[in-house]
Write an enzyme that holds these catalytic residues in place. Structure first.
Site, PDB file in Angstrom:
ATOM      1  N   LYS A 167       1.014  -1.152   0.105  1.00  0.00           N
ATOM      2  CA  LYS A 167       0.046   0.015   0.167  1.00  0.00           C
ATOM      3  C   LYS A 167       0.755   1.050   0.141  1.00  0.00           C
ATOM      4  CE  LYS A 167      -4.237  -1.636   0.668  1.00  0.00           C
ATOM      5  NZ  LYS A 167      -4.679  -2.005   2.362  1.00  0.00           N
TER       6      LYS A 167
ATOM      7  N   HIS B 104       0.866   8.822   7.033  1.00  0.00           N
ATOM      8  CA  HIS B 104       1.760   8.109   7.922  1.00  0.00           C
ATOM      9  C   HIS B 104       2.807   8.911   8.545  1.00  0.00           C
ATOM     10  CE1 HIS B 104       0.829   4.611   5.149  1.00  0.00           C
ATOM     11  NE2 HIS B 104       0.315   3.938   6.363  1.00  0.00           N
TER      12      HIS B 104
ATOM     13  N   HIS C 259       1.934   6.998   2.656  1.00  0.00           N
ATOM     14  CA  HIS C 259       1.164   8.270   2.282  1.00  0.00           C
ATOM     15  C   HIS C 259       1.291   9.247   3.401  1.00  0.00           C
ATOM     16  CE1 HIS C 259      -2.195   7.459   4.442  1.00  0.00           C
ATOM     17  NE2 HIS C 259      -2.264   6.203   3.961  1.00  0.00           N
TER      18      HIS C 259
END
Ligand code: ARG
Length: 566
Positions: free
Chosen positions: A127, A133, A130
């Protein structure tokens, strides 16, 4: 260093019969302004003993405590006894300590022999890494540094989201449509595409879901093909994440993520059954948490697969056994409050008194200025892109302001990334905040570049004035208001670091170094530092050195570099 507060306690203890030292200490306040002294002692509690009004008591006490080498004035104001620090003594004490300790000023051995685990970042494999985070990554990194600085044996763990049913989907999707080469060129976005396509198609073709389940089971059973694919996906994702960690200079002691605990589940389930806290519900296993105001926690699904919660319980048990931690911290968004409350409760119900040492450190949300939150609306803002943009913009600013600077590339990176980290760590963590480019990168106001710039300014003064740590310096010269203001804050710094640790709030440090930088710039504007008066010059440069050192330490604890020139 002297504890001036302790001196106040001792001075008062000699005079006051009815209060213990601890009681006196807890009563001491910091006056609203330094015009009223550095410490104030309210006398209301003494009215009984003295049978007088608090004002009269304060007056009498103040008169009985004579001036001494620590306090130049002891005076009452109404019902308070106010203590004014001897500025020369303060300067001598603090600055010589910093010159002696250097980068270690503020550190301690209070954590000696105690292990603290800081789990942070923990993105999900395959994933995007982004903007969402950023908070866990930056707050966690800073906390780890703070604990380390205070002498704790600190272990950083990246609890990767590298397990779960979604890997069954990924494996099926890859087997249908995947192309190794294409994926390796652009791992995250290609894997994401596969994942999205799989979910889309599964809406019309429910048999795809069975396939995914099949592959996840295969993974759980260590089927070689499933294992190989999973390992590969994990590796290429981690490689992507590591680019960001490298930019931020973050290292983890362990990447034991969720998968690491997959083979530790049976024992955990066994223990839970033994202790009688799980029960069956429609073929699944749950823990009833109604008594504690929480919904039941799902521990094992009907098909025998375990869940996020189960893996966290297994991880905590493993960590206790493996590390015997003093504290086990989880820097994870406040959206997961219930998750943490539930599984920590379960560990407690299993009879582990150390459950209380597992501490969730929540934080609020970051949103972008146009009101979008990274992934919700399908708009992914990669953390790496944000960092690169900050570096680019900083490069442009440097080109404008200081085109001849050496090491422009490196400085742009230190300042650009520093700006983002600083902004991140500026507020109490629980507060939501909106990311704003202009504010983040500004050299004015309470920003990273401002503090870094102040540090560089201090450095150039030291060079210009040929400051020498070994010189004989008369520090007692440093008694002007502007000088004393800085010194007080430098004096407080070690306590602020401890506060930051106790409350798990790096922002205490951020605020303190901004205040130090502001006070320093006031001093810089009001005072000729490099003057013909050699004695004054040396003393002032010693203050400049101390300021520079503490700012650098503070920035370091936030994970931010302090370039000497910018
Ligand atoms: N991987 C999870 C996520 O991205 C965060 C993991 C948090 N840590 C934990 N021990 N549960 O939401």
């Amino acid at each position: 260093m002297i504890s001036f507060k302790n001196v106040v306690v001792e001075l008062l203890d000699e005079k006051v019969e009815s209060l213990s030292q601890d009681e006196i200490e807890s009563l001491i306040e910091t006056p609203p302004s330094y015009d009223m002294g550095d410490y104030a002692f309210p006398t209301f509690r003494l009215a009984k003993e003295y049978r007088k009004s608090p004002n009269a008591i304060a007056e009498e006490l103040a008169a009985s405590i004579s001036e001494n080498k620590f306090f130049e004035k002891v005076q009452n104001q109404g019902p308070y006894v106010n203590f004014f620090i001897n500025r020369a003594k303060l300067a001598e004490d603090v600055i010589s300590e910093i010159m002696d300790q250097k980068e270690k000023y503020g550190s301690s051995d209070m954590g000696e022999g105690k292990k603290v685990i800081v789990e942070f970042s923990s993105p999900n494999i395959a994933k995007p890494f982004h903007i969402g985070h950023i908070r866990t990554t930056v707050i966690g990194n800073s906390l780890a540094k703070i604990y380390e600085f205070l002498g704790f044996d600190t272990i950083t763990i990246n609890h990767l989201g590298d397990y779960g049913t979604q890997f069954g989907m990924l494996i099926s999707a890859y087997k249908k449509w995947g192309d190794r080469k294409v994926i390796e060129e652009n791992p995250i976005s290609e894997l994401l595409k596969l994942y999205v396509r799989f979910n889309d198609e599964a809406e019309d073709k429910p048999e795809l879901k069975d396939e995914a389940r099949y592959w996840f089971k295969a993974l759980e059973n260590k089927n070689p093909e499933a294992m190989e694919l999973w390992q590969w996906i994990r590796e290429i994702s981690l490689k992507e994440f590591n680019r960001v960690y490298d930019m931020l200079n973050i290292k983890f002691d362990s990447y034991a993520g969720e998968s690491f605990y997959s083979d530790k589940m049976p024992t955990v389930l066994e223990e839970m059954k033994e202790k009688g806290i799980v029960k069956e519900s429609e073929g699944a296993l749950i823990v009833d948490l109604e008594e504690y105001g929480m919904p039941p926690a799902l521990i094992m699904k009907k098909d025998g697969s375990t869940l996020y919660t189960t893996r966290d319980i297994a991880a905590a048990l493993y960590r206790k056994k493996h590390y015997d931690f003093h504290k086990n911290l989880y820097v994870v968004a406040s959206q997961q409050n219930l998750h943490f409350k539930a599984w920590i409760k379960i560990v407690e119900l299993m009879g582990h008194e150390w459950a209380k040492d597992c501490i969730h450190i929540p934080f609020g949300m970051v949103s972008l200025e146009d009101g979008t939150l990274s992934t919700r609306k399908g708009r992914v803002v990669f953390l790496e892109d944000v960092l690169n943009k900050a570096i680019e913009s900083t490069k442009n600013i440097i080109e404008e302001r200081n085109p001849n600077l050496e090491n422009k590339e490196l400085v742009a990176k230190q300042v650009g990334i520093g700006a983002i980290l600083f902004q991140e760590l500026f507020n109490q963590r629980i507060k939501d905040y909106t990311f704003n480019w202009d504010r983040t990168l500004s050299f004015e106001g309470e920003t990273g570049p401002y503090v870094q710039y102040t540090h560089a300014r201090a450095n150039s003064l030291l060079e210009k004035g040929n400051f020498d740590l070994e010189d004989k310096i008369n520090l007692e010269k440093l008694t002007s208001d502007d000088e004393t203001n800085i010194i007080r804050m430098l004096y407080d710094f070690p306590n602020i670091v401890v506060d930051a640790m106790e409350k798990n709030e790096p922002f205490y440090i951020t605020r303190q170094i901004v205040e130090i930088a502001k006070a320093f710039n006031t001093f810089y504007n009001s005072t000729q530092i490099i003057t013909d008066d050699e004695e004054a010059k040396k003393a002032r440069l010693a203050l400049v050195y101390s300021t520079k050192t503490v700012i650098k330490t503070g920035l370091g604890l936030l994970g931010i570099d302090a370039p000497n020139k910018m």
